[in-house]
Structure formats: structure tokens, C-alpha cells
Design a protein around this motif. Structure first.
Motif, PDB file in Angstrom:
ATOM      1  N   PRO B  13      34.651  31.311  34.893  1.00  0.00           N
ATOM      2  CA  PRO B  13      35.836  32.173  35.703  1.00  0.00           C
ATOM      3  C   PRO B  13      35.637  33.702  35.292  1.00  0.00           C
ATOM      4  CG  PRO B  13      36.491  31.337  33.463  1.00  0.00           C
ATOM      5  CD  PRO B  13      35.264  30.695  33.688  1.00  0.00           C
ATOM      6  N   PHE B  14      35.601  34.493  36.504  1.00  0.00           N
ATOM      7  CA  PHE B  14      35.406  35.872  36.276  1.00  0.00           C
ATOM      8  C   PHE B  14      36.271  36.335  37.246  1.00  0.00           C
ATOM      9  CE2 PHE B  14      33.099  39.691  37.275  1.00  0.00           C
ATOM     10  CZ  PHE B  14      32.874  40.262  35.993  1.00  0.00           C
ATOM     11  N   LEU B  15      37.534  36.417  36.936  1.00  0.00           N
ATOM     12  CA  LEU B  15      38.844  36.660  37.859  1.00  0.00           C
ATOM     13  C   LEU B  15      39.424  37.864  38.065  1.00  0.00           C
ATOM     14  CD1 LEU B  15      40.454  33.218  37.030  1.00  0.00           C
ATOM     15  CD2 LEU B  15      39.611  33.644  38.907  1.00  0.00           C
ATOM     16  N   ALA B  16      38.675  38.947  37.585  1.00  0.00           N
ATOM     17  CA  ALA B  16      39.107  40.259  38.060  1.00  0.00           C
ATOM     18  C   ALA B  16      39.131  40.553  39.367  1.00  0.00           C
ATOM     19  CB  ALA B  16      38.486  41.466  37.301  1.00  0.00           C
ATOM     20  N   ALA B  17      40.135  41.603  40.162  1.00  0.00           N
ATOM     21  CA  ALA B  17      40.077  41.934  41.160  1.00  0.00           C
ATOM     22  C   ALA B  17      39.184  43.078  41.623  1.00  0.00           C
ATOM     23  CB  ALA B  17      41.281  42.333  41.662  1.00  0.00           C
ATOM     24  N   ASN B  18      38.693  42.906  43.042  1.00  0.00           N
ATOM     25  CA  ASN B  18      37.982  43.910  43.456  1.00  0.00           C
ATOM     26  C   ASN B  18      36.598  44.441  42.634  1.00  0.00           C
ATOM     27  OD1 ASN B  18      40.025  44.580  45.387  1.00  0.00           O
ATOM     28  ND2 ASN B  18      41.017  45.668  43.684  1.00  0.00           N
ATOM     29  N   VAL B  19      35.946  43.284  42.267  1.00  0.00           N
ATOM     30  CA  VAL B  19      34.652  43.392  41.463  1.00  0.00           C
ATOM     31  C   VAL B  19      33.693  44.094  42.469  1.00  0.00           C
ATOM     32  CG1 VAL B  19      32.899  42.460  40.108  1.00  0.00           C
ATOM     33  CG2 VAL B  19      35.255  41.651  39.714  1.00  0.00           C
ATOM     34  N   ASP B  20      33.399  45.301  42.314  1.00  0.00           N
ATOM     35  CA  ASP B  20      32.605  45.847  43.524  1.00  0.00           C
ATOM     36  C   ASP B  20      30.916  45.576  43.049  1.00  0.00           C
ATOM     37  OD1 ASP B  20      31.449  48.296  41.704  1.00  0.00           O
ATOM     38  OD2 ASP B  20      33.615  48.501  41.459  1.00  0.00           O
ATOM     39  N   THR B  21      30.101  45.872  44.075  1.00  0.00           N
ATOM     40  CA  THR B  21      28.753  45.623  43.901  1.00  0.00           C
ATOM     41  C   THR B  21      28.116  46.728  42.977  1.00  0.00           C
ATOM     42  OG1 THR B  21      28.431  46.951  45.912  1.00  0.00           O
ATOM     43  CG2 THR B  21      28.512  44.491  46.157  1.00  0.00           C
ATOM     44  N   ASP B  22      28.673  47.783  42.604  1.00  0.00           N
ATOM     45  CA  ASP B  22      28.184  48.677  41.714  1.00  0.00           C
ATOM     46  C   ASP B  22      28.117  47.947  40.361  1.00  0.00           C
ATOM     47  OD1 ASP B  22      28.772  50.975  43.748  1.00  0.00           O
ATOM     48  OD2 ASP B  22      27.861  51.894  42.320  1.00  0.00           O
ATOM     49  N   VAL B  23      29.328  47.207  40.120  1.00  0.00           N
ATOM     50  CA  VAL B  23      29.284  46.501  38.727  1.00  0.00           C
ATOM     51  C   VAL B  23      28.637  45.483  38.663  1.00  0.00           C
ATOM     52  CG1 VAL B  23      31.139  45.104  37.570  1.00  0.00           C
ATOM     53  CG2 VAL B  23      31.892  47.303  38.375  1.00  0.00           C
ATOM     54  N   ILE B  24      28.287  44.687  39.955  1.00  0.00           N
ATOM     55  CA  ILE B  24      27.464  43.527  39.963  1.00  0.00           C
ATOM     56  C   ILE B  24      26.082  43.834  39.701  1.00  0.00           C
ATOM     57  CG2 ILE B  24      26.862  41.716  41.224  1.00  0.00           C
ATOM     58  CD1 ILE B  24      29.478  41.720  42.694  1.00  0.00           C
ATOM     59  N   MET B  25      25.692  44.880  40.469  1.00  0.00           N
ATOM     60  CA  MET B  25      24.244  45.275  40.360  1.00  0.00           C
ATOM     61  C   MET B  25      24.188  46.940  40.169  1.00  0.00           C
ATOM     62  SD  MET B  25      21.150  44.606  39.999  1.00  0.00           S
ATOM     63  CE  MET B  25      21.590  42.498  40.520  1.00  0.00           C
ATOM     64  N   PHE B  44      25.135  44.442  34.458  1.00  0.00           N
ATOM     65  CA  PHE B  44      24.401  44.953  33.269  1.00  0.00           C
ATOM     66  C   PHE B  44      25.519  45.428  32.453  1.00  0.00           C
ATOM     67  CE2 PHE B  44      22.088  48.151  31.064  1.00  0.00           C
ATOM     68  CZ  PHE B  44      21.069  47.265  30.854  1.00  0.00           C
ATOM     69  N   ALA B  45      26.408  46.171  32.916  1.00  0.00           N
ATOM     70  CA  ALA B  45      27.307  47.070  31.758  1.00  0.00           C
ATOM     71  C   ALA B  45      28.307  45.964  30.858  1.00  0.00           C
ATOM     72  CB  ALA B  45      28.043  47.924  32.545  1.00  0.00           C
ATOM     73  N   LEU B  46      28.549  44.841  31.597  1.00  0.00           N
ATOM     74  CA  LEU B  46      29.210  44.106  30.876  1.00  0.00           C
ATOM     75  C   LEU B  46      28.711  42.935  30.228  1.00  0.00           C
ATOM     76  CD1 LEU B  46      31.400  42.986  34.176  1.00  0.00           C
ATOM     77  CD2 LEU B  46      31.953  44.518  32.414  1.00  0.00           C
ATOM     78  N   ARG B  47      27.163  42.804  30.582  1.00  0.00           N
ATOM     79  CA  ARG B  47      26.654  41.472  30.164  1.00  0.00           C
ATOM     80  C   ARG B  47      25.906  41.867  28.672  1.00  0.00           C
ATOM     81  NH1 ARG B  47      22.203  39.680  33.754  1.00  0.00           N
ATOM     82  NH2 ARG B  47      21.133  38.526  32.187  1.00  0.00           N
ATOM     83  N   PHE B  48      25.691  43.132  28.837  1.00  0.00           N
ATOM     84  CA  PHE B  48      24.439  43.774  27.321  1.00  0.00           C
ATOM     85  C   PHE B  48      25.409  44.760  26.705  1.00  0.00           C
ATOM     86  CE2 PHE B  48      21.643  41.998  30.601  1.00  0.00           C
ATOM     87  CZ  PHE B  48      21.020  41.321  30.037  1.00  0.00           C
ATOM     88  N   LEU B  49      25.265  44.777  25.441  1.00  0.00           N
ATOM     89  CA  LEU B  49      25.590  45.659  24.453  1.00  0.00           C
ATOM     90  C   LEU B  49      24.868  47.237  24.822  1.00  0.00           C
ATOM     91  CD1 LEU B  49      26.448  43.536  21.433  1.00  0.00           C
ATOM     92  CD2 LEU B  49      27.987  44.563  23.343  1.00  0.00           C
TER      93      LEU B  49
END
Ligand code: SF4
Lengths: 473, 202
Positions: B13-25, B44-49
Motif C-alpha cells: 500500500p502507498f496511499l498518499a494522494a497526488n504522488v507526483d513523478t518528481d517524487v517517483i523519479m 529515491f528520497a523516500l526509499r533511502f536515508l
């Protein structure tokens, strides 16, 4: 009698080769496309691997805009290896496939959506697709534009067509006079705030009404440009005499008899009386105030006189969490006044708001004033031609005297793919279109607003109502 | 393109609204001229410290969801920039389908063109699915595209709609350009007439 049609129907009908099914898919003929260095490389590689050619190379125009530096002294070299490779691969592709390219040192270079209309590459009645979401801009010229991905760029290069599914239509009618200090940017920001970041997903939007009619063509471009931030996959407006006058002297506009013939045809480009839209939205222009965003999605916006909302007031747990996350990222407190939020940067630029009229408005605000101490303020003109125009009008001197950096053209800090990048915690008043997390730099905070509002923020060192400034003067 | 028939695996599950492609890549992964290395950039910013180590809090790094083949996502997933890099990254990380309510238009088409299935459910169905796959004991599902069904571990099935044209392209893994170019004559004929009627477009 024929059923009344919307302008959208007319654009799509006149470009449909054949229907492909009963779900609304058609094979759509595309008149023009614009290419940039970062979404096109894999499309060209795909063509090369499959041994395919470009169907009609003269219908494409390529511009370097996303990765190039904007330092005042222009040089051909890119500062980083990746950008350099993209730029040289674009040049190689344009040469091998016969596509016209505006390279970094070209006088016609600039942000694709500023350059294409400026060059008369976009005309009323055209259907345009390009590998960039803000291709919606061309709606302001009576064309129909929409963004596509790289696979679709390849499809379009190879066949001049796309497999396209018809959208639903929404009409946004804006009536009344805008207040002093309120810009077309505020209209579109108010709409996005009203219907949400996905409020127009699945729709193409027609903008209509007396307020739109009264706007200049450039101001209309700002609206169509940002329609995608409400999810719209295309925006359109009926072209009028202002549009014809805008297009007329452009390099690639039809001339002589052909011009008359074209205009006669373009006058038919409007929704028929009685045409039915799937959705109607009404906006009262007099109620619109200068807007600013406070969050990390373009719909998280409010009039400058408002306060930061409180997540505690949100009943839905997922929405509450999203809201809290936005405030944490932005470093804002619930209930805080928007007017007064201190900034470290001010950025005037992007395909939304860096045309000559935008720069004139900025000049009006900053003339004989100074940027606040501690604020880095930058102006990145939408194109090299806009830069030259601003210099000839004496605007550049005003900017420099006020303490702004006067830079070369490109996308720059709109997406920070070049070396114009904010640091963690920097806070920027920005005339751009996206306030996403990390958009202007990892950990950087973006507040979207009109160019005049950015100018006011730069002078005050904090978000401020541009109208209060003009009263003091 | 790899055909999509029935795919089974974990759903995250990854349920946040409006996840944009800047966040995805994010932008630092957009400087290539090919499609390589984008699995590293995904979220990247979410997956890695900051240290570069995986963020143990991020759903795809938690052991129960590692190797997930499906993402159950919030409304307007994929909004923003047209960058197809976002979809290439998802694909490279092994994501085969995204299940949500409403997807951003360009992103939706980009998924289709890369063989990544996008399934649109009603809001209450999605909420229930999100709840189920948010628990390790019920996070395995099967997506059967020919039957247009998501099958849950408890035996229940959720049906979904998809346009026949899209379905066929995915099931067969069709090359869209090749199919279109079979109509080359038709395109040429249309073009001739179109340019005759609008000579300024030539
Ligand atoms: S200015 Fe910004 S929004 Fe416009 S094309 Fe460039 S990056 Fe995209």
C-alpha cells in the motif's frame, strides 16, 4: 441539423483518421511536435534500433532548455556529463533525422512552450503533442496541445499519429473584471484550488467568458499552461482577433492570400451555440485575490490574506496525514498567516510566467526599489528573444538596479535539472507551476504565485500582498 | 513487451494522494540517454536515508513487502511531469501493476506503453484492498488480466474494467508502432487531404 459540437470535438474530429473501437479510441493525426533534450533520447534510440525513419521531420522542432545553465555569460559547454550527453545526442538525432534544432547558442533558444508560439510554429486549429506536460499552453492560440511520454514521442515521430482516447469536456467560464494586482496566474491557481489537483483528470478544459476575452494572448497562455496542474489533458480557447494579431507577423505564419484563407477557417474554431460539456465550472473574477501556495501540491493554495490550514480539521485520516506531511515539509504551522512568511529566494521564470508581459509587470513593481537583504532574486527569461526584448525596453536595467540577477533563458529553477538548484530548507517565492517536494532542490520549499507577487516578495523578503505595495508607492 | 496474463505476488500500500513523478523519479536520475539504472532512483528520497542506506520505514524496504509486484496507490498517482522515467523505474524494480482510483493521464498512458497494468477501482474497494495488503498475512494477490479480476488470499475476487483495446495490447505485448504503421497508406491519404484543405500546415 447537425448536433452542436464543442471546440474540442472539432479539433479531434478534424484530425481523426479512423475510430479504433467503441470506447472512444481513435487514430489521431498530429500537426506539430516540440522536442527537448531530456524526454526525447530514448525515443530516437527506439527509432534507430527498429530501423525506422521520422515520418515528417519538418513538423518537429527541437529546443535545448531543461539542462542548460542560465549564467549571464552563455557558453556552449554543459557543466555536467549527463547534460552534455543529452545535448549532443539531441544534436546528433536532429542532424540524422533532419529536424530543426535551436541549440544553446541560438538566438531563438528558450523554453519550448515559449519558443514555439514565438516562432509561429503553433497556429490556431493545430493539434500538437509534445513530450512535456505543459504542452497544454498552446490552447491559448486556438490550437489543441497535450503532453505525452517518450514511447508516444517515438510513435509520433514514426507515424505522425497517436492512438488517442477522447476526453470528457469541461468548460470553465470566468466572468467579470479582475481586480488591480490580480493576474491570470491567480485565475488558474484559484481554479486548481477549487477543483483539486485531479479535478480535471480525464477532461480537456475550455476556458471561456468575458474575463478570458479581456486577457492578452500571453496571459491566456499562463492559464492553459497550468491547466495540467488540475489534471487536464489539454486546454483550449476559441481564437479571436487578439490571437490572429499575435500570430500574424510570426515567421512561420501563413502569408498573403493563404493568411486570409486561414483566418476565415480559424474563425469557425469555437464551440457551437448549445454544445454540451460534460462538466461546467463558473468562476467570478471579482472574487479572485492574489493567490499563493502553502503546500506541496498546486491545489494547496489560498489567497495571500489567508492562514495555513489545520490538519486537525480534516476528518479523513489519509488526507489528514497528507496535509500534515505537507506542512512538515514546508516548515509551516497551522494557523500561521501566509502574508509574512520569510523567504530566502525569489524566482521569476518558467513556461508559465516568463514572457515579455510578465517581465513588464515585474519591472513595474520593482522599479526604483531594492530586493530585501538576504534574498537571492533571479530572473530567467522564457526565451533568448524575450531576454533581448526586455533589454531593448530597458527592463533589464531596472531589474539589475533593484538587485535581481538577470540571466539567460532556460527551464532553470522551475525543475532544477541544471545547476540552478536550491538547498535544503531554502524557501522560494516562485512564478513557476509546481511546488512538489524537491522540485526546486531536495528539501527546498516552493511557494507558487504570480510574477508580480514574486516581485513583491523579493522586495519585502517575505510573502506579501502586491496590492499593499502599490498603495504605499 | 512482456505479455501480461496472470501475475501473482505481494502488493504494497502507498496511499498518499497526488504522488507526483518528481517524487517517483527525482531529477538527478533524468540525465541519461537510455533507460538504465532507474530502479535505483525510484522513490529515491523516500526509499533511502541520507547515508544511502535503505530507509527501514519505507514500505518497499520492509521485509513483508520486499519484492512487491503491485502497488496499491492513492488518487492522482503519477501527476506532474510527463517523464516516462518514472514508469521505467517502476518496471525495473519489478512492479507489474498499479491499483488505484484515478491516475494522472500522461502517466496512465506511459504505463500502458510499457506493459505496466493500471487498474482503476471504486474508492471503497480500493480502501478495503489497501487495508488488506497493509497486513503481511493478507498482502499476496493475483491479478488475472484475461479474466479482469484481482484475486485475494481469502478466495474473494474483485472485478475491474479495462478498455478492450488496452487489454489486448497488454495481453499480447503488442508493439504499438508496428500496428500503426500497418496503416501507413491510410495515414498518407489522410495527410494529403488534410494538407490540401489547410495548406499553411504543410
Ligand atoms: S519551464 Fe518548467 S514546466 Fe516549463 S517546460 Fe521547463 S521544466 Fe517544464
Amino acid at each position: 441539423m447537425n448536433t452542436p459540437r464543442t471546440l474540442y470535438d472539432k479539433h479531434i474530429d478534424s484530425h481523426t483518421l479512423c475510430p479504433l473501437d467503441d470506447d472512444g479510441h481513435v487514430l489521431l493525426y498530429i500537426d506539430r511536435q516540440v522536442l527537448n533534450e531530456y524526454t526525447s533520447p530514448q525515443a530516437f534510440s527506439g527509432l534507430r534500433e527498429a530501423g525506422r525513419t521520422v515520418w515528417r521531420p519538418e513538423t518537429a522542432l527541437a529546443v535545448v532548455d531543461h539542462v542548460n545553465p542560465t549564467a549571464p555569460q552563455r557558453i556552449a559547454a554543459m557543466p555536467d556529463e549527463g547534460g552534455a550527453r543529452q545535448v549532443s545526442y539531441l544534436a546528433e538525432n536532429c542532424r540524422d533525422f533532419g529536424i530543426e534544432l535551436f541549440d544553446v547558442l541560438d538566438k531563438r533558444q528558450g523554453i519550448e512552450h515559449v519558443v514555439a508560439p514565438e516562432q509561429g510554429f503553433i497556429l490556431p486549429g493545430m493539434v500538437v503533442a509534445a513530450g512535456d506536460s505543459h504542452t497544454t499552453t498552446y490552447g491559448a492560440l486556438g490550437a489543441f496541445g497535450f503532453g505525452i511520454g517518450t514511447s508516444e514521442i517515438e510513435h509520433l515521430l514514426a507515424s505522425q499519429t497517436l492512438v488517442y482516447k477522447r476526453l470528457k469536456t469541461m468548460r470553465v467560464t470566468v466572468e467579470g473584471r479582475l481586480g488591480l494586482g490580480v493576474a491570470s496566474k491567480d485565475i488558474i491557481m484559484a481554479l486548481i484550488e477549487k477543483i483539486g489537483a485531479s479535478g480535471a483528470t480525464g477532461y480537456a478544459i475550455e476556458f471561456a467568458g468575458s474575463t478570458i476575452d479581456a486577457l492578452s494572448v500571453e496571459a491566456r497562455m499562463t492559464i492553459c499552461n497550468m491547466a495540467v496542474e488540475a489534471g487536464a489533458r489539454g486546454a483550449f480557447m476559441a481564437p479571436d482577433d487578439k490571437v490572429f494579431a499575435y500570430v500574424k507577423d510570426k515567421l512561420r505564419a501563413p502569408k498573403g492570400e493563404q493568411w486570409e484563407q486561414a483566418v476565415a477557417k480559424w474563425r469557425e474554431l469555437k464551440s457551437d451555440e448549445g454544445a454540451v460539456f460534460d462538466c461546467e465550472v463558473a468562476i467570478v473574477a471579482t472574487a479572485i485575490q492574489p493567490m499563493v501556495t502553502w503546500g506541496t501540491s498546486p491545489d494547496q493554495a489560498a489567497p495571500i490574506g489567508a492562514r495555513v490550514p489545520d490538519p486537525a480539521g480534516e476528518a479523513d485520516p489519509i488526507r489528514r496525514r497528507d496535509l500534515q506531511r505537507a506542512l512538515d515539509y514546508m516548515g509551516l504551522e497551522p494557523g500561521q498567516r501566509l502574508d509574512g512568511i520569510a523567504i530566502s529566494h525569489a524566482f521569476i521564470g518558467s513556461c508559465t510566467n516568463a514572457r515579455i508581459e510578465d517581465l513588464r509587470q515585474v519591472a513595474e513593481v520593482v522599479r526604483d526599489r531594492r530586493v530585501a537583504a538576504g534574498v537571492r532574486a533571479m530572473i530567467v527569461p522564457g526565451s533568448t528573444a524575450v531576454r533581448a526584448q526586455a533589454e531593448s525596453e530597458g527592463l533589464a536595467e531596472i531589474f539589475l538596479a533593484a538587485g535581481f540577477e538577470w540571466r539567460q533563458s532556460g527551464c532553470s529553477m522551475c525543475l532544477a535539472m541544471n545547476d540552478d538548484v536550491l538547498d535544503v530548507g531554502d524557501r522560494c517565492a516562485s512564478s513557476t507551476n509546481r511546488n512538489f517536494e524537491g522540485r526546486q532542490g531536495a528539501g527546498a520549499r516552493t511557494h507558487l504565485m504570480s510574477p508580480a507577487m514574486v516581485a513583491a516578495a523579493a522586495l519585502a523578503g517575505r510573502l506579501t500582498d502586491v496590492r499593499s505595495l502599490s498603495l504605499e508607492a | 513487451m512482456e505479455p501480461f496474463l496472470t501475475v501473482s505476488g505481494k502488493a504494497a500500500p502507498f496511499l498518499a494522494a497526488n504522488v507526483d513523478t518528481d517524487v517517483i523519479m527525482p531529477k538527478q536520475f533524468l540525465k541519461g540517454i537510455d533507460r538504465s539504472g532507474l530502479d535505483r532512483g525510484l522513490f529515491f528520497a523516500l526509499r533511502f536515508l541520507e547515508s544511502g542506506a535503505p530507509n527501514p520505514e519505507f514500505i518497499l524496504n520492509r521485509s513483508a513487502w520486499q519484492g512487491a509486484k503491485f502497488l496499491v496507490v492513492g488518487p492522482n498517482f503519477g501527476c506532474g511531469s510527463s517523464r516516462e522515467h518514472a514508469v521505467w523505474g517502476l518496471k525495473q524494480l519489478g512492479i507489474r501493476a498499479l491499483i488505484g482510483t484515478r491516475f494522472a493521464g500522461i502517466f496512465y498512458d506511459n504505463c500502458q506503453r510499457n506493459g505496466v497494468l493500471t487498474i482503476q477501482l471504486e474508492e471503497d474497494e480500493l480502501r478495503e484492498l489497501g487495508r488488506l495488503v497493509g497486513q503481511p498475512e493478507s498482502n499476496r494477490i493475483s491479478v488475472d488480466l484475461p479474466a479482469q479480476q484481482i484475486r485475494l488470499q481469502d478466495g474473494r475476487a474483485i472485478g475491474f474494467r479495462i478498455d478492450a483495446l488496452r487489454k489486448e495490447a497488454l495481453v499480447q505485448g503488442l508493439d504499438a508502432i508496428g500496428s500503426t504503421l500497418r496503416r501507413a497508406e491510410q495515414i498518407r491519404a489522410f495527410e494529403r487531404r488534410h494538407l490540401q484543405e489547410n495548406p499553411w500546415l504543410a
